[in-house]
Structures are given as C-alpha cells and as structure tokens.
Design an enzyme around this catalytic site. Structure first.
Site, short mmCIF file in Angstrom:
data_model
loop_
_atom_site.label_atom_id
_atom_site.label_comp_id
_atom_site.label_asym_id
_atom_site.label_seq_id
_atom_site.Cartn_x
_atom_site.Cartn_y
_atom_site.Cartn_z
N CYS A 457 0.83 -1.22 0.00
CA CYS A 457 0.00 0.00 0.00
C CYS A 457 0.86 1.26 0.00
O CYS A 457 0.33 2.37 -0.06
CB CYS A 457 -0.94 0.01 1.20
SG CYS A 457 -2.33 -1.12 1.01
N GLU A 459 2.47 2.92 2.20
CA GLU A 459 2.53 3.90 3.28
C GLU A 459 3.81 3.74 4.10
O GLU A 459 4.09 4.56 4.96
CB GLU A 459 1.31 3.81 4.20
CG GLU A 459 1.28 2.62 5.14
CD GLU A 459 0.60 1.40 4.52
OE1 GLU A 459 0.17 0.51 5.26
OE2 GLU A 459 0.50 1.37 3.28
#
Length: 780
Positions: A457, A459
């Site tokens: 993802c 992040e």
C-alpha cells in the site's frame, strides 16, 4: 579457569560480591546481629562447594539451591537481589485475575450496530483449550500478555532490569486502551500475539504487516539467486504483504548471468516436500536455483507427504488445498525459466515468477495475498506488464500484484499516463522524496537514505528484507488531548515491542534491529475533522507527533535499542476499523470519507457459523452469498456519525489536500489513500453495478426504517447502550447484540489474518471464469 559455566560473569560477580561484602561487614560487626546474617553464610557455603559455580546451570537453579535458607531478611538487607534470586521464569507474565474480573462482564464498545462484533468473532476470536472461542476480554488478555512476555524475554536475555510492578501497571493501562478500542494492534496482532504461533513456535514475523525485498543483489554470490523469491513466498504464506523490484534483470544482463537448463549429467536432487510452509518454500527455491545457478543438478519432487485437500491447517487456521497449487507453480516456473534459457532473466520473468507465487499462495488456501512490483518508468517492457494485448499470457496471474514505477523528479509522465488510462496502472512512487524527508513540516534528514522500495500500500518505505508493524489510534474515541497522548504512548509501546521479537530471516533481522521502523496510524480522521475541525486536528497531530518522539527516546533507552528510524503513518485500514466504534457509529478507515453517512454494509460469514441463528433471530437480513456457495451475506445498517460528509460531497482536490496535510503534520513514513473519481484512483460507481455490493448508500429515513423493522432486542448486561440521534431528529433504536453466550460450533481457529487487515491492496481469490472489478476488490 572455569569453562562452561552458564551463569553470566557479571551476574556471578554481583551475587558473590554482595555475599562476601555482607559477610565481611558482619565479621567487622558493622552490620546486623548474627541471626540476620546466618542465611548469607549458609549461601556462601553452598556456593563455595562448587568451584566457579558451574554446578548451577542458570539463575533458577541457584535460587532453588538456596531457597531453604533465603528469607525476607535477605530481601530486606539487599532489595536488589530480588531480581537475581527470585527472577521468575521468562514468558510467564500474566495479568491478574482481579484486574481481568473488572472487564469480564463488560460489553465492549463494538461499532456498527453489531458489525464490529461479527467481524471480531469471524476474524480474531481464537479457539481456547476448552473448545470455546475467545470473548473480547480474553483476546485482549492474550494480546497484552504476549506483548509483555516479549518485553520480559528481551530484558532478561540481555541481563536488563525487569520491574514486575511497573510492568503490571503498564500492562493494565494498555489493556484498558485496547479493550475500549482507543487503539488497536494490527489485525494480525489481534490474531497472533500471545498465541501458540508466537509463544510456542516463535513465529514472530507473523506479527508484522508487510515487507519489501529487492532483486538487485540476487547475483552477488552471498545468497542463492532464489532468495528474494523464497522470501516473498515465505512471507506471503505468513500473511505478510510484500513489495519487490525488478532490478535483478539489469544486474543479470550486466554480469551476463544466463538462465541455463539443469545439468542432467549430475545426480538428480530429490526432495520429499515437507507438509509445511517451509517445505513448500524450500521446493520453490531449489527449483529456481536449478536454472539460475551455473551447472546445477536437476530437481525432482515427491509430493506424497502433503496433506490431502480439505484437511485442517493447525496454527494458521483454514483447510489444506492439497498439493495441486504447488505442482502447478512448479510447472509454471519451469516453463517461465525454460523460455529464457541462454538469456539473462528478464523484468517480465522476475514479475512472472513473483506473481505465480502469489497465485499459488491464494490457491493454497491462503485466501488473500498482497504484492507490489516496482520498475523503471522508462522501461516499456515493465510498464506494459498489465497490457494483456502485449502480454496475453500474464492475464492468468498478472492481477496478483499492483505495479508502480520509481518516478524521478522531473519525469515526463505522458507515456506512463497512457498506460494508466488504458490499464489503471502503473502507479507512481517518488522514492527520492521518501528517502530525504520524514514529515514535510520537518527539514530534510535523509534518515531513509538506504530505502529501496515499499510495502503493497506504499505507506511504509522499506529497505530490502525489512518488515514493519503498524498500529491504529482512533482520535474520535478520546475526549481530551491528554487521553489521546496517553493512548499514543501505549500504541507506540506495542509496536516497538514487536521490534524486539526476531524473525526467522537473518537478513531481515540485520535491517530491523537497526531501523526499528514502526507506524503509528490514525483512523477516523474524517470523523474527527467533521466534529472538531481541522485546527483542532492539527494541534492533536503536532502534539501527538512530538509526544511519540519523546516516548521513543524513553522506551529505546529502557530496552537499550536504537530509536525508530520512522514512527508514524496513515494506513488504509480495513477490518480493524470496523471493530472500533461507539455503538451505532464506527471509525472510518484511515483518512477516508464514507460512501454516505448512512449505509448498508454487507459481510460474509460461513454457513456453519454459530452466529447465523442469532443474527436471523435479531432480524438482520441474511441471504445466500452469490459468489461463495458455503457462505452467507449479512446486512448491517451503518451510521458514520453526526456531521460526517459523504464521499460525493468531498472533491478529489480536498482529499488530496488532506493527504498532503497528513504528510506534513503527522506521517513521517508515508500515507495511503484511495482517491475517488479518478494515492490509487478508483472510479466511483453511481449505482450498485454488482449484486451484494459490500457498501450501499442509504438515506436517514431508510436507516431509521431498517432499525424500526427489527424485533425487540434482548437487554444486555451493564453497561447499557447509549441512544443516538439521527439527522432527521428521530431517536435511533439502540442495537446492542450480545453474543457472549453463543457457543462455538466451529471448533477451529479463524484463518490467519492476511496482510495488514486492509482490503485496498489485497488480492482475493477470483472464481474461475469470472472477472472482478476494482470496486469489488476494494471492498471485499
């Protein structure tokens, strides 16, 4: 000279010096009457009988040998000896029964009109020794005990001070914060922490959310060329999402490392594959190396030990898929590599093998996997990987990874954006910025100068073989800033504790012991801003970030480890945010706005679930799942809370502005956000284009009507549920489901929590012959 003594030299010296000093003080009549020192003379006699103390294999044996002569007088004279003589066995930390009794009968604040509790029981409630599933208070007990056991083992193994009283005080504080869902560990932490998987098998890697591995050094000779592929498979089978790059192709070309057929003149390397994760991974590594290592022997596999399809998988939950997916993976790897014989391994070849592994993990009854590939934005071969007109063979498995490019500053995006328009990918990762910056409010620091990629993802920026642990804090569940700061301290302590537990990969430990990277995330951001405003949120972010840095310094000094290279994040979240709500409302995941204030949320449960009957009795709509024949779908009415705006009311530019705000004032890692209309851009579906859509927007009137249609609910035990008011001015009917008395029918653990409990970066198994939309993938 004494060899083989198991007591540490420092410890022996400490004990002996104390006894000798006290004995001398007694002889000089400076200290205490003789009756007070008799125990010490007896202990000295015992110690002197063993030349250099080698008779005692550990501190516990020493304590046992002297237990008949030690007493409270010993403790009174030298309190520091409590830690030496009476040190409890590592791993036996337990919260006390009187403390737990305060929570045993309390109703947890699960959100979403019962949805939170259903998700908890489906995904995180483990099977106990008595054959029943855990209640929430027991899950929290297991998680907190496991967390403090890790701390205790670390301190004792490193001969550091363990303060039992302080530990219990701290553990009770953490327990209360988790029980009341002011913060939550990642879903895999709720699932695995303190379980036999960690306490007995030592599989601490499963506590981490995600990882990254580079292929750049796969030819350097320090490890076999298959190592990055084996790492991805091993981590994926533990439920860890993995990112990888394609740099190994350029390295192979530069070094002229060519793919070769196995040397058939050598004896065949036969391997009877063990019925375990390790066995599957080893077979894949052996096969890849037989083509990538020069003059390697051919491999032959015996699959007879692999359990038949349908048999339960102990420890990880679920049932076996049999040997079929592994056999298919072996066949496809052979095919992929034999097509490159005489040539260097290509970018396509690297991604193909990684994707085939992902498909095997999904098919092998690990329902979800998560991969992200990173490549060169100027490489047409890479950016066309998901153009199935160019690469039709990849349509079978190309869906198992998200693909992104490392975008340098000043890149011309025109060519890549043409691919994005047609295929939705690749995405963009600005690695230069991630290496140079933490929070954008802070100056350049280059803390992450060695970062090579990120998690699925994105992040979290990561070095090769690095893993990370993420936790979520829910600001909306706090009334004061001080309470929020205290929760951050507990959340950080949990995540930092996970870094104390070593993985079974030496190369991962080498990075993680140095970086101690974690991510304290925030969820329910949209709700907080709706209720208290952006200025208040900025204050909480700035104060919270500063407090985390102070806490990191204190905890790091306590554990005698480095401060964390990075500490905060915004993760996409998923099922964990479904747990954390206040009765009818719940936290929106990460920084996302809801589809609508009022929604119907649909979730899958097994037909064999013990919850089917009570849910039907409570009046919830339960129907056959149109995708999975052995599942049912339950509908829950959802209220995201007063003042929250729906996604249609928040422009893409406002969402981007909030993302930039969070990168500036909170996240020193990165953030993840799916932006409507269109960092992943998904088209918004104005109508429910698929049956049983996971989320369906409804009006306030429809919401009230659904609640009014439900039959009277049984009155739960104290505390009583609060009343909520809709924007129509009506009093909502309170729904507090109480499943604590429902006995478990399914006598098995829930399937292992996959990846980082999010859904936006996770690829589910796709039914044969059926395409799946981006919206379905996002919301499953």
């Amino acid at each position: 000279m004494c060899h083989g003594a198991s007591l540490k030299k420092i410890q022996i010296t400490f004990v002996a010096q104390n006894f000798l000093l006290l004995n001398l003080l007694y002889k000089a009549e400076i200290l205490a009457p003789k009756s007070r020192l008799t125990p010490f003379t007896k202990i000295l006699t015992i110690l002197n009988k063993s030349a250099c103390f080698s008779a005692f294999t550990n501190v516990r044996e020493l304590a046992t040998a002297t237990s008949d002569v030690t007493s409270n007088t010993l403790i009174e004279i030298n309190p520091d000896l409590v830690d030496v003589v009476r040190r409890p066995k590592a791993g036996d930390f337990k919260l006390t029964k009187p403390f737990l009794g305060k929570y045993k009968d309390a109703i947890p604040p699960f959100g979403f009109n019962g949805l939170g509790e259903i998700v908890y029981r489906r995904s995180y409630s483990r099977l106990k020794k008595d054959g029943e599933k855990e209640q929430w208070w027991e899950t929290v007990e297991r998680v907190v005990n496991g967390t403090f056991n890790i701390q205790k083992r670390w301190l004792e193994q490193n001969e550091l001070y363990w303060d039992s009283h302080q530990a219990h005080s701290s553990a009770q504080n953490m327990y209360d914060k988790i029980f009341n869902m002011k913060f939550l560990p990642p879903g895999r932490g709720l699932w695995a922490m303190g379980s036999p998987l960690t306490e007995e098998r030592g599989m601490f890697a499963a506590l981490n959310n995600c990882a990254f591995v580079s292929t750049e050094n796969m030819w350097d000779g320090r490890r076999s060329p298959s190592t990055p592929f084996a790492f991805l498979m091993d981590a994926s089978m533990l439920g860890v999402g993995v990112g990888f790059d394609t740099k190994g192709a350029a390295a192979a070309k530069a070094k002229q490392n060519l793919v070769t057929l196995p040397n058939k003149s050598k004896p065949v390397n036969k391997y009877v594959i063990e019925d375990s994760r390790e066995g599957w991974v080893k077979s894949v590594g052996m096969l890849i190396d037989s083509y990538l290592e020069k003059n390697a022997a051919p491999c032959e596999f015996d699959y007879s030990l692999i359990r038949a399809a349908g048999q339960p998988i102990k420890g990880f939950g679920g049932v076996s898929s049999g040997s079929g997916p592994l056999i298919h993976l072996h066949e496809r790897i052979r095919e992929t590599l034999e097509n490159r014989v005489g040539l260097p391994l290509s970018v396509t070849g690297i991604v193909d093998i990684m994707n085939l592994i992902g498909k095997c993990v999904v098919s092998g009854n690990v329902r979800r996997t998560a991969e992200i590939a990173f490549g060169d934005p100027l490489d047409n071969e890479y950016i066309d990987l998901k153009n199935y007109l160019v690469n039709p063979h990849r349509s079978e498995y190309g869906w198992t990874s998200n693909n992104s490019v490392f975008a340098p500053l000043g890149l011309n995006y025109e060519k890549i954006c043409d691919r994005v328009v047609n295929n939705g990918e690749p995405g963009f990762a600005w690695l230069e910025n991630a290496r140079a910056f933490g929070r954008m409010a802070d100056p350049l620091n280059y803390k992450d100068r060695r970062a090579q990629g990120g998690n699925p993802c994105l992040e979290q920026t990561l070095e090769s073989y690095e893993l990370c642990c993420l936790v979520e804090v829910f600001p909306c569940n706090h009334t004061t800033l001080d309470d929020f700061l205290e929760t951050l301290q507990n959340a950080f302590l949990y995540a930092k504790t996970v870094t104390l537990a070593k993985t079974h990969w030496p190369q991962s430990n080498a990075v993680m012991l140095r970086n101690r990277r974690i991510g304290c995330g925030l969820s329910g951001v949209a709700q907080f801003i709706s209720q208290r405003g952006l200025d208040e949120f900025k204050l909480w972010c700035e104060k919270g970030y500063a407090h985390i840095q102070e806490v990191d310094e204190t905890i790091s000094e306590w554990f005698c480890i480095p401060k964390s290279i990075k500490t905060t994040t915004i993760k996409p979240s998923g099922t964990v945010s479904l747990l954390a709500g206040e009765y009818v409302t719940l936290a929106t995941p990460g920084m996302h706005y809801p589809e609508s204030r009022y929604c119907i949320r649909r979730v899958r449960i097994s037909k064999q679930s013990e919850l089917v009957e009570p849910l039907s009795k409570y009046g919830f709509k339960v129907e056959q799942d149109v995708v999975e024949p052995n599942s049912l779908v339950v509908e829950f009415p959802i209220d995201h809370g007063e003042g929250i705006r729906s996604l249609s009311e928040v422009s893409m530019w406002e969402q981007l502005s909030l993302a930039a705000f969070l990168q500036k004032y909170w996240s020193d890692n990165q953030f993840h956000v799916l932006l409507n209309s269109g960092v992943s851009f998904l088209p918004r579906m104005p109508h429910g284009a698929y049956p049983q859509m996971p989320i369906e927007a409804i009006t306030a009137e429809q919401y009230d009507a659904i609640l009014a249609s439900l039959p009277p609910q049984p009155t739960p035990h104290s505390p009583k549920p609060p009343k909520a008011t809709s924007i129509t001015g009506k009093k909502h009917k309170s729904i507090r489901l109480d499943f604590r008395g429902v006995q478990s029918k399914d006598k098995s653990d829930p399937d292992m929590e996959r990846f980082c409990d999010t859904t936006s970066c996770v690829i589910d198994a796709i039914p044969k012959g059926r395409l799946i939309s981006g919206a379905e993938k996002e919301c499953q």
